[in-house]
Write an enzyme that holds these catalytic residues in place. Structure first.
Site, short mmCIF file in Angstrom:
data_model
loop_
_atom_site.label_atom_id
_atom_site.label_comp_id
_atom_site.label_asym_id
_atom_site.label_seq_id
_atom_site.Cartn_x
_atom_site.Cartn_y
_atom_site.Cartn_z
CB CYS A 171 -1.11 0.02 1.19
SG CYS A 171 -0.59 -0.53 2.87
CG HIS A 477 -4.47 0.63 4.73
ND1 HIS A 477 -3.84 -0.16 3.42
CD2 HIS A 477 -5.05 1.38 4.13
CE1 HIS A 477 -4.11 0.01 2.57
NE2 HIS A 477 -4.92 1.34 3.00
#
EC number: 3.4.19.12
Length: 1349
Positions: A171, A477
């Site tokens: 990510c 994330h």
């Protein structure tokens, strides 16, 4: 809206929560789509919303109720054309309403064309931060996607932007790539660069792969695209996808790599032009005003969130920037030596910005280190950042050309892009700097604006990218919020998902909580906050727009065309895949008679006739049978059942025949073949298939099956007539036995019963016998038929590889042949034991002759047990009596008889082998012997040949083994000492016998038949094979006895190895286990060698050589027994060490010790007993250590450590010396080290070695890397934890100075040490877990690192 509160207020309309599961495809079956609709929504609207959500064309799918309890009919589809509201249709507000999305009329739903994506904002996911987890329901929208990507490769986001697929933990990469893509200046410059295929491999070209990715992001119709080609160009393998890295670190490394790749091209200076700024690092003398300075370049500005030691974070980016350039005073011990004053003076040290880049990158330093917990932490404090940032207040406007500014160095090139972030953040990390004050109050907004206006109005920056981190310092994330310069709209780029967001959503990434900004505030704050900000200078003359399609350079136009064609091709392929039926195909080869399996892939519009042709070629039957002798039939492979044939359906499309295109089918297809003179049988749905085996009692044979088809409502008498027609046998005398499952043989003797009532199913197996013998008048379970079928059901075929006969075994083999009175080839002999008299004499003769010997042996043992003194009943004497019957038998016994007695002694199965298993499926982690408790009992030995009904089995010679075991037991019991054989007397096995020792049940012999077998070529010259048909209820003990005549030695002298598919062999050693785990055609290898007895373990003995480069050397395999002392095992080892290893030792010249991997452990003392003092397990390993002198270890309270002196002045390590301590005292250790080394006690310093023995470490690192002189008084506490023998201790004289090395000497030493440590494999023996460095490999391979860290 939360699941528990369906009605938000009484005034508002209730809402209905619908959870839809797509069951049409195996890939989507785990996906959930959640709709939260007003109760008045019509059903028609529900279908439209579902279609929009999942990307299917409305009207091409059905919705049926899931497993909810609100409706009774779960199969009837919901009417999609109804005007009923969902409330009227049975949906319940306040509850979860589960629906299944299914095929309509057997056809899969049609996927919505990409162009027709809806632009309805109300149906849009608003994805700020991590996606909601399964089961959570969002509150900002009517719809919340419960899956990460419903159809990630199919439907493009409504925003028109394309997402990036997260490979696993990429990510951070996706966020940066999307930011670069949305930067017009970067994208346009990248497009202008042209790839020359002749000069470079496209796979490893980073700019080319970025170009391709950007083209796909701009033109693809997919929802998200893969980044694997880009990461492959970085030289990363799949493991890199599982490493999460820092997005700022990646930015730095990627820019470095691009600069390297773009050397000598038009883009050579692109990164510097766009991202590089300059700052001045200065020190000014406060006495004379003299200033020394140097100029550094930077690619990003690292901003401290919370100054070191402060409990208050900076409120805004502006505050942090002011702190960044706030100077500190160097005074007291930190005074600066002024070149002009020629003395130490107070000075001011700081940084000044000289030039800001076009694209300004700010890194918010949210990751810090907590020195109280010694862990990395994340600071979640609130820090605001403006949409427009005026940097003119931070530029250096002083006249730097004043006469006193004399010293300057330009280190820009040297530190290009590095920015010294660590140094900078530390500049402000002392209390002085904080106490001096940042003067934020004096810099009021009004002052700043006026200053900016008067000095530099052209330094106004606008925010366009916020990279957000959600999670902790351990992991989390990343996603990006990016403003498009095309429409000034903010978007969230969250891996696959792209959605519109607002300025309010950006403000949510400031971090922090609503409370005050105290020291612990960040612990309770949201973990989702901005980490990296990118601003663009507002300059109409420089601000670029994205290139339009017609403005693309020619090579980009070609690339766009190429990628579009590839995507179209992929789409066509997907369409074909979506319309292709994939089903398992079977075929019994007409000549080889083996069942073949394959996967038939056929387009749904192809006819059955065409499918037969495809299957015919797929199964490669051209040579075996003509095409017109083949047909496809519906088949159930699990039950081996032909469900139906397709007469007259040759032109029917396969999609209709198979019920549509599905990911899995509940049935298979069989390509059936026939001979040209045969006719295909018609198989109708509803029929059952019966395989009929005809049994011949005279020859005791069971014929191969004949297939017939019957109906479940037929009676048994009608069924007999059907069989009679097929087999031409009389129905009147016919006995029919149905095998319903393994070992369930049921006689069908009620003529009027239907087949269904008798338990027939789709596919059945029956045995029929139709002779007029008297056997049919005998009770079924006593009949010859039942015994024959029972034997047939339990008989398996095994292939046994016999060992090549060694000279020693020839004599024994001769004895077998001689005693049988038949010198013929034994391999031709076969034995089928059915009663007291066998069919073949060769084996029986031996056994009969040996019966008397066995009786006299057991009688003799019993007498010894009655008369002998109690000491005779120890384990040792027990073994001696059994193992060497010659001790008690007249020495004049002939060699032949003696040999026979040696062979017969194995009739006590208890004495055969250890019950320890070396098969892979048995746990070896028990602290006691791995002998099962019921096996330990000596009474169980009478059961070692028992059948399934627990009736005791006589041994092959007809003598019941109980006579032996009873004599052993009485003897052992008399000895008053509990031995392992009698440790568990109450195992209950005696109940099989009455007082007189007779068996209560009738003896039943297990079937065993063998014949020579010619193995495949290459299986070894001279190697003999037997094909054995044996009842799998036979025990391993009895099986070994049956094999004795063929192996030529008693069963105690050979081992049985089971061969698995991968040709791995595992020894089978549990004697009273049956062969039930074996199956047809399993292979067995027989190897000569002493089999283990009960309580015995195979042990691998390694020599410990502490001062050799390879300290662990394998010596031999030995056998240790439970209850044996260490000294006894050493005595047994002496002759083996002499013969096998050439080591001539005395018993006191060596010791045994624990081995854990390569580490030496506890020293075993001579009086230790295995299993009492020392835990022993199968495949155990021990170290044998040869002693230099007398054994110093006398008791368990002592501790033996291995010491090694480090001599820093000579840069060398001495050899290991053992030190034996009486206690765990550090003082005693130092005294002993002082004794052996002559170093004064007060100068001794020591450290514990790390990693696996010998704890190797580079001599360049040992002096500072080890934890020298730990502050402890005993060895068994943290950080030493030395509680067992074998620990490695390094020691040194603290007064000894470290040798000073020249660069040449150091390099030479480094090479030597590197080479030495690589050879010994100890380079990585100890390493605290480190994060893997982020690297991009410019040659596409990780073996060379051309980038800078």
């Amino acid at each position: 809206m939360c699941p528990g509160s369906a009605v938000e207020s009484a005034a508002e309309e209730p809402r209905v929560l619908c959870i839809i599961q797509d069951t049409t495809n195996s890939k989507t079956v785990n996906e959930r789509v959640t709709l939260n609709l007003p109760a008045s929504t019509p059903l028609k609207r529900l279908f439209e919303d579902v279609a929009s959500k999942v990307g299917y064309v409305n009207g091409t799918f059905d919705l049926v109720w899931g497993n909810g309890d609100n409706v009774t009919d779960t199969q009837t589809p919901i009417d999609q054309n109804s005007d009923k509201t969902i409330l009227d249709a049975g949906f319940e507000p306040g509850k979860k309403n589960f629906l299944h999305l299914t095929d309509k009329d057997g056809e899969q739903p049609h996927i919505m064309p990409e162009e027709s994506g809806t632009t309805d904002d109300s149906a849009q996911d608003r994805l700020i931060g991590p996606l909601p987890r399964e089961g959570s329901v969002g509150c900002t929208n009517d719809y919340v996607s419960q899956s990460y990507s419903y159809s990630s490769v199919l439907s493009k986001s409504e925003t028109g932007y394309v997402g990036l697929v997260n490979q696993a933990m990429t990510c951070y990469l996706n966020s940066l790539l999307q930011t670069l893509f949305m930067t017009p200046e970067f994208r346009n410059a990248l497009y202008k660069w042209e790839f020359e295929e002749s000069e470079e491999d496209p796979v490893t070209s980073i700019p080319y792969q970025l170009q391709r990715l950007f083209v796909l992001l701009q033109t693809s119709k997919k929802r998200a695209i893969e980044t694997t080609d880009v990461t492959r160009s970085f030289g990363w393998d799949s493991s890199e996808a599982w490493q999460q890295h820092d997005v700022q670190e990646l930015c730095r490394v990627m820019f470095d790599a691009l600069e390297q790749k773009w050397k000598q091209t038009e883009q050579a200076d692109l990164i510097n032009q766009l991202y590089q700024g300059k700052l001045k690092d200065y020190v000014r003398c406060l006495e004379c005003g003299y200033e020394g300075w140097r100029i550094d370049t930077y690619l990003d500005i690292p901003l401290v969130i919370r100054p070191y030691g402060s409990n208050q974070a900076f409120a805004s980016v502006e505050e942090a920037l002011h702190a960044f350039i706030q100077p500190e005073i160097l005074d007291g011990p930190n005074q600066y030596f002024c070149e002009r004053c020629k003395k130490k003076c107070d000075a001011r040290k700081g940084l000044r910005f000289l030039h800001f880049p076009y694209l300004l990158t700010l890194q918010l330093k949210r990751f810090d280190f907590d020195y109280t917990t010694m862990h990395r932490i994340k600071l979640n404090d609130r820090m605001t950042f403006p949409e427009e940032l005026d940097m003119s207040v931070f530029i250096d406007v002083e006249d730097e050309k004043s006469p006193q500014t004399e010293s300057c160095t330009d280190s820009g090139a040297e530190n290009e892009g590095s920015c010294h972030s660590d140094q900078m953040s530390n500049d402000f990390s002392n209390d002085d700097g904080v106490d001096e004050g940042i003067c934020l109050e004096s810099n009021s907004a009004a002052e700043r604006i006026s200053k900016a206006g008067s000095e530099k109005s052209s330094l106004l920056y606008e925010l366009f990218s916020v990279m957000v981190h959600s999670g902790s310092a351990a992991g989390g994330h990343y996603y990006a919020c990016i403003k498009s310069f095309s429409d000034d709209q903010w978007y969230s780029f969250n891996d696959q998902h792209v959605s519109k967001i607002t300025q309010e959503d950006i403000k949510k990434t400031y971090g922090g909580s609503s409370g005050s900004r105290g020291y612990y505030s960040s612990a309770f704050a949201s973990s989702t906050n901005a980490y990296m900000l990118i601003y663009r200078l507002k300059d109409p003359t420089r601000n670029a727009k994205f290139l339009e399609a017609h403005e693309y350079p020619e090579h980009i136009k070609q690339l766009v065309q190429k990628e579009r064609e590839l995507e179209e091709q992929e789409k066509r392929q997907r369409e074909i895949e979506r319309n292709t039926c994939k089903i398992k195909l079977f075929c019994m080869h007409p000549t080889k008679q083996i069942m073949m399996e394959n996967k038939l892939e056929v387009h749904k519009d192809r006819t059955l006739k065409e499918a037969v042709e495809i299957a015919y070629k797929l199964m490669d039957l051209e040579e075996a049978v003509p095409l017109d002798c083949c047909r496809l039939v519906k088949y159930d492979e699990f039950h081996d059942y032909l469900e139906r044939s397709y007469e007259g359906e040759e032109d029917t499309p396969m999609g209709l025949l198979l019920g549509g295109v599905k990911s899995t089918y509940m049935f298979d297809l069989l390509l059936e073949t026939r001979r040209p003179d045969q006719v295909f049988q018609c198989y109708k749905p509803g029929e059952v298939m019966v395989k009929v085996h005809v049994v011949d009692l005279k020859t005791e044979s069971v014929a191969p099956p004949i297939s017939i088809r019957a109906y479940l409502n037929q009676t048994v008498s009608e069924f007999k007539q059907l069989i009679s027609k097929a087999t031409h046998l009389p129905a009147e005398t016919m006995r029919v036995v149905l095998e319903r499952c393994y070992n369930d043989l049921r006689l069908l003797n009620v003529s009027s019963k239907t087949l269904k009532a008798e338990g027939f199913f789709r596919s059945n197996k029956v045995f029929i016998e139709s002779s007029e013998s008297l056997d049919r008048h005998v009770a079924y379970t006593d009949s010859h038929l039942w015994k024959l079928l029972d034997r047939h059901a339990n008989t398996i075929r095994l292939y046994v590889s016999l060992p090549e006969q060694s000279p020693g075994s020839q004599f024994r083999r001769a004895v077998y042949q001689k005693s049988s009175g038949d010198s013929g080839n034994l391999d031709e002999g076969c034995e089928r034991v059915k009663g007291p008299v066998g069919n073949m004499k060769s084996v029986e003769a031996i056994l009969e002759e040996s019966t008397e010997k066995l009786k006299s042996l057991s009688l003799q043992q019993q007498q010894e047990g009655d008369n002998g003194d109690s000491s005779k009943s120890t384990e040792a004497s027990d073994f001696e009596n059994i193992e060497s019957p010659l001790n008690e038998i007249d020495s004049s016994t002939s060699a032949e008889n003696r040999e026979l007695e040696n062979q017969i002694q194995i009739s006590d199965p208890e004495n055969l082998q250890s019950e320890e298993r070396s098969d892979s499926d048995v746990n070896n982690d028990r602290s006691t012997s791995s002998v099962d408790s019921d096996i330990l009992s000596s009474s169980h030995s009478s059961d070692t040949l028992c059948n399934v009904d627990n009736a005791p089995l006589p041994l092959a010679n007809g003598l019941d083994s109980h006579s032996i075991t009873s004599s052993r037991r009485s003897k052992a019991n008399q000895g008053k000492k509990e031995t392992w054989d009698t440790a568990e007397e109450d195992s209950g096995t005696d109940s099989e016998y009455d007082e007189s020792g007779k068996s209560r049940g009738e003896a039943q012999y297990m079937y065993f038949k063998s014949e020579p077998y010619a193995a495949d070529e290459g299986s070894g010259e001279g190697q003999k094979w037997l094909m054995v048909h044996v009842d799998k209820r036979i025990t391993l003990s009895a099986f070994k006895q049956h094999l004795e005549p063929f192996v030529g030695v008693p069963s105690s002298h050979f081992k049985v190895f089971r061969v698995y598919a991968s040709n791995q062999e595992f020894e089978s050693v549990r004697l009273n286990e049956t062969l039930s785990s074996f199956s047809d055609d399993n292979k067995i290898t027989i190897r000569l060698g002493r089999a283990l007895k009960k309580g015995e373990y195979r042990v691998k003995v390694y020599q410990l050589l502490v001062n050799e480069p390879e300290p662990c050397k394998f010596l031999l395999d030995a056998v240790f027994a439970k209850g044996m002392t260490v000294r006894q095992s050493k005595e047994e080892l002496l002759p083996q060490l002499r013969e096998q290893c050439g080591l001539d030792l005395t018993i006191d010249r060596f010791r045994l010790r624990k081995k854990t991997w390569k580490n030496p452990g506890t020293v075993f003392l001579d009086y230790h007993i295995y299993e009492e003092d020392i835990n022993i397990s199968s495949n155990w390993e021990v170290f044998l250590e040869i002693l230099d002198g007398v054994e110093k270890m006398k008791s368990m309270s002592q501790l033996a450590v291995l010491s090694r002196r480090w001599r820093p002045s000579e840069m060398k390590l001495d050899s290991f010396q053992e030190v034996v301590l009486e206690s765990s005292s550090v003082e005693e250790l130092k005294e002993k080290l002082s004794e052996i080394s002559g170093i004064p006690l007060e100068n001794i310093e020591f450290a514990k070695g790390r990693g696996t023995f010998p704890c190797d470490i580079s001599i360049l690192e040992i002096h500072q890397d080890l934890d020298w002189n730990p502050k402890v008084s005993t060895l068994n506490v943290w950080p030493l934890y030395i509680c067992d023998d074998g620990a490695v201790i390094f020691y040194r004289d603290k007064t000894e100075e470290l040798m000073e090395l020249t660069d040449e000497q150091r390099n030479e030493l480094m090479k030597k040490e590197s080479s030495r440590l690589q050879k010994t494999g100890h380079r990585v023996t100890y390493s605290p877990r480190k994060e893997k460095a982020l690297k991009i490999y410019l040659d596409g391979a990780p073996n060379k690192d051309l980038t800078q860290d």
